[in-house]
Design an enzyme around this catalytic site. Structure first.
Site: not given
Length: 347
Positions: A208, A237-239, A259-260, A262
């Protein structure tokens, strides 16, 4: 004598009111402290993104405009396979993008699982400004983008398609920590493309760009955008597009981004947590560290296998970060200074 004293007093005030770079004295800091305006963003590719953002800030622009302009740089970069155009696709070969944006007034907008649009961050801003909603997803987000003048494009480049087809041979999902920095080694002046097919076992990760900025008026805004985990399940879907997880801004306190992986950020509502810790008096770095340690506490074994980093900027213009594993970096730009800082880490 009185006239001379008045002249000297006026001259001194005038000198104090302007700095060497022409910014108001209120936008400066004393030695050892951060200055405003300031912009910070995740990873090495944040250097180029920060340049675009800071151009807005140094001309007296709003932090909101700065962060949008900044993250659009990696969104459009064909050599960046973790954000926007040319991002690695899901396991069905479709590039889906997630993004969110938040301003100093608490207004926010978000899109998730958006296809065919190069700049999801700008669609997220339109959601914020033109709808009563915070988030639009999938086909609805695409319909909204097209109705608002965005151009439909193919985001799957030949290089990304080749990587996906290679991945299909084994279809193993084993993310590699810090792959984003392997893609962008060097001085940040135009990264050299990294060939993912050279990785042992053809395994990949995604990441991200999160960016937060403080403008000369003392207002904060943030943006976060990604193409998500490489070869994820359709619809994952992530964070990154979730306000409070991938990004949060409170103009009284500060702003944070993540980042990373999610899923783990969502579980602790990471960016909101960092901002609330700063509200309690934590420094940006200490707040980021506490959020990371909560993830470690919840899943200590799992935490050793993944990367997560938090980046924060407070109302004073002080910044800091902390991550799980060695290798996370963040870019900082102020008047006359660009830095790439290695984040402190737990493991």
């Amino acid at each position: 004598m009185n006239s001379r004293r008045n002249f000297l007093k006026t001259a001194a005030l005038g000198a104090a009111a302007l700095s060497m770079d022409g910014l108001p004295a209120a936008a400066q800091s004393r030695k050892g402290k951060a200055r405003k305006p300031v912009v910070v963003s995740t990873w090495d590719f944040g250097i180029a993104a920060n340049k675009a953002a800071f151009t807005v800030l140094q001309n007296g622009g709003r932090a909101l405009d700065a962060v949008e302009a900044g993250v659009k740089v990696p969104e459009a970069d064909p050599n960046n396979h973790t954000v926007g155009y040319s991002g690695f696709p899901d396991r069905d070969g479709r590039v889906t993008l997630d993004a969110c944006i938040m301003d100093e007034l608490g207004n926010c907008g978000s899109v998730a699982a958006l296809e065919h649009i190069v700049h999801p961050i700008s669609v997220a801003r339109k959601v914020m400004e033109k709808t009563p909603h915070v988030m639009l997803v999938g086909e609805g987000a695409l319909q909204f983008a097209l109705e608002n003048g965005f151009k439909k494009e193919n985001l799957l480049t030949p290089e990304s398609e080749k990587a996906w087809k290679e991945w299909l041979k084994k279809a193993e999902y084993k993310p590699v920590i810090n792959i984003e920095n392997k893609s962008y080694q060097g001085d940040g002046k135009g990264a050299t493309a990294f060939n993912p097919l050279q990785l042992p076992g053809n395994v990949y990760n995604h990441d991200t760009i999160g960016m937060v900025a403080l403008d000369a008026a003392g207002n904060l805004s943030g943006a976060c955008t990604t193409s998500g985990m490489a070869f994820k399940m359709r619809g994952r879907v992530g964070d990154s597009p979730i306000i409070g997880a991938g990004l949060y801004v409170d103009n009284e306190v500060g702003a944070a981004t993540a980042t990373g992986v999610g899923e783990e950020v969502i579980r602790v509502v990471g960016s909101f947590l960092v901002v609330e810790l700063m509200r309690q008096g934590y420094s940006p770095e200490a707040a980021c560290k506490d959020a990371v340690m909560r993830i470690v506490k919840k899943k200590p074994a799992n935490a050793k296998e993944i990367q997560i980093g938090f980046l924060a900027l407070n109302k004073k213009g002080e910044h800091g970060a902390f991550c799980l594993q060695k290798g996370f970096s963040y870019a900082v730009t102020t008047a006359g200074q660009e830095q790439l800082i290695q984040g402190k880490h737990h493991f």
